[in-house]
Design a protein around this motif. Structure first.
Motif, PDB file in Angstrom:
ATOM      1  N   MET A  26       1.051  10.240  -4.669  1.00  0.00           N
ATOM      2  CA  MET A  26       1.255   8.838  -5.031  1.00  0.00           C
ATOM      3  C   MET A  26       1.682   8.012  -3.817  1.00  0.00           C
ATOM      4  SD  MET A  26       0.361   8.476  -8.116  1.00  0.00           S
ATOM      5  CE  MET A  26      -0.880   9.660  -7.671  1.00  0.00           C
ATOM      6  N   GLU A  27       2.514   8.587  -2.959  1.00  0.00           N
ATOM      7  CA  GLU A  27       2.909   7.898  -1.731  1.00  0.00           C
ATOM      8  C   GLU A  27       1.685   7.601  -0.869  1.00  0.00           C
ATOM      9  OE1 GLU A  27       5.507   8.790   2.310  1.00  0.00           O
ATOM     10  OE2 GLU A  27       5.888   9.994   0.528  1.00  0.00           O
ATOM     11  N   GLU A  28       0.814   8.587  -0.736  1.00  0.00           N
ATOM     12  CA  GLU A  28      -0.389   8.402   0.085  1.00  0.00           C
ATOM     13  C   GLU A  28      -1.351   7.405  -0.556  1.00  0.00           C
ATOM     14  OE1 GLU A  28      -0.479   9.228   3.060  1.00  0.00           O
ATOM     15  OE2 GLU A  28       1.053  10.791   3.137  1.00  0.00           O
ATOM     16  N   VAL A  29      -1.451   7.404  -1.878  1.00  0.00           N
ATOM     17  CA  VAL A  29      -2.298   6.423  -2.563  1.00  0.00           C
ATOM     18  C   VAL A  29      -1.768   5.012  -2.302  1.00  0.00           C
ATOM     19  CG1 VAL A  29      -3.039   5.562  -4.837  1.00  0.00           C
ATOM     20  CG2 VAL A  29      -3.192   8.002  -4.313  1.00  0.00           C
ATOM     21  N   GLY A  30      -0.456   4.870  -2.297  1.00  0.00           N
ATOM     22  CA  GLY A  30       0.144   3.565  -1.974  1.00  0.00           C
ATOM     23  C   GLY A  30      -0.190   3.128  -0.554  1.00  0.00           C
ATOM     24  N   GLU A  31      -0.136   4.064   0.390  1.00  0.00           N
ATOM     25  CA  GLU A  31      -0.485   3.733   1.771  1.00  0.00           C
ATOM     26  C   GLU A  31      -1.959   3.375   1.885  1.00  0.00           C
ATOM     27  OE1 GLU A  31       0.907   6.971   4.224  1.00  0.00           O
ATOM     28  OE2 GLU A  31       2.986   6.619   3.634  1.00  0.00           O
ATOM     29  N   LEU A  32      -2.814   4.049   1.121  1.00  0.00           N
ATOM     30  CA  LEU A  32      -4.237   3.712   1.091  1.00  0.00           C
ATOM     31  C   LEU A  32      -4.424   2.298   0.546  1.00  0.00           C
ATOM     32  CD1 LEU A  32      -7.269   4.316   1.280  1.00  0.00           C
ATOM     33  CD2 LEU A  32      -7.070   5.465  -0.950  1.00  0.00           C
ATOM     34  N   ALA A  33      -3.752   1.991  -0.549  1.00  0.00           N
ATOM     35  CA  ALA A  33      -3.853   0.653  -1.139  1.00  0.00           C
ATOM     36  C   ALA A  33      -3.408  -0.414  -0.143  1.00  0.00           C
ATOM     37  CB  ALA A  33      -3.022   0.577  -2.419  1.00  0.00           C
ATOM     38  N   GLN A  34      -2.354  -0.142   0.594  1.00  0.00           N
ATOM     39  CA  GLN A  34      -1.876  -1.099   1.591  1.00  0.00           C
ATOM     40  C   GLN A  34      -2.913  -1.286   2.705  1.00  0.00           C
ATOM     41  OE1 GLN A  34       1.594  -0.010   3.979  1.00  0.00           O
ATOM     42  NE2 GLN A  34       2.376  -2.072   3.668  1.00  0.00           N
ATOM     43  N   SER A  35      -3.536  -0.199   3.136  1.00  0.00           N
ATOM     44  CA  SER A  35      -4.567  -0.288   4.171  1.00  0.00           C
ATOM     45  C   SER A  35      -5.774  -1.089   3.693  1.00  0.00           C
ATOM     46  CB  SER A  35      -5.017   1.114   4.597  1.00  0.00           C
ATOM     47  OG  SER A  35      -3.967   1.799   5.220  1.00  0.00           O
ATOM     48  N   ILE A  36      -6.164  -0.861   2.448  1.00  0.00           N
ATOM     49  CA  ILE A  36      -7.301  -1.599   1.888  1.00  0.00           C
ATOM     50  C   ILE A  36      -6.946  -3.078   1.761  1.00  0.00           C
ATOM     51  CG2 ILE A  36      -8.687  -1.928  -0.208  1.00  0.00           C
ATOM     52  CD1 ILE A  36      -8.600   1.174  -0.503  1.00  0.00           C
ATOM     53  N   ARG A  37      -5.757  -3.359   1.279  1.00  0.00           N
ATOM     54  CA  ARG A  37      -5.321  -4.754   1.162  1.00  0.00           C
ATOM     55  C   ARG A  37      -5.343  -5.436   2.514  1.00  0.00           C
ATOM     56  NH1 ARG A  37       0.696  -7.089  -0.032  1.00  0.00           N
ATOM     57  NH2 ARG A  37       0.135  -9.239   0.385  1.00  0.00           N
ATOM     58  N   LYS A  38      -4.842  -4.747   3.537  1.00  0.00           N
ATOM     59  CA  LYS A  38      -4.784  -5.336   4.870  1.00  0.00           C
ATOM     60  C   LYS A  38      -6.174  -5.728   5.341  1.00  0.00           C
ATOM     61  CE  LYS A  38      -2.570  -4.691   9.319  1.00  0.00           C
ATOM     62  NZ  LYS A  38      -1.752  -3.809  10.152  1.00  0.00           N
TER      63      LYS A  38
END
Length: 105
Positions: A32-44
């Motif tokens: 879940m932590e890594e999915v959050g980091e992925l979501a942040q990267s996509i948002r960026k």
């Protein structure tokens, strides 16, 4: 590298680093932590971050970050599958069958 070889490699690598011993509950939280980091990267990449404390990055850097985070997500999925002795091929085939049954015309 094929998917089965990678699943074995990542499990061996995590065992050597003493990262494998965490139980599936803890591992799912890492996922879940890594999915959050992925979501942040996509948002960026897609809409930006608009934060003065973060550097603006190029599209190439943004895609590299997304690729890195996707790898982290995949590794955690592979480790969870390995802990339950499920091959990725089994998961893909079962999921394909489920979708074909669900959306059969």
């Amino acid at each position: 590298m094929d998917i089965q070889a990678y699943q074995k490699w990542v499990s061996d690598f995590y065992k050597k680093r003493n990262w494998y011993q965490y139980d599936s509950f803890v591992r799912s939280n890492f996922l879940m932590e890594e999915v959050g980091e992925l979501a942040q990267s996509i948002r960026k990449r897609e809409i930006g971050r608009d934060r003065p404390d973060e550097d603006v990055t190029s599209d190439i850097e943004n895609i590299a970050a997304i690729k890195e985070e996707l790898g982290d997500v995949l590794d955690n999925i592979f480790i969870l599958a390995d802990k339950y002795e499920i091959s990725l091929e089994e998961i893909m085939e079962a999921h394909k069958e489920k979708l074909e049954r669900r959306f059969a015309e």
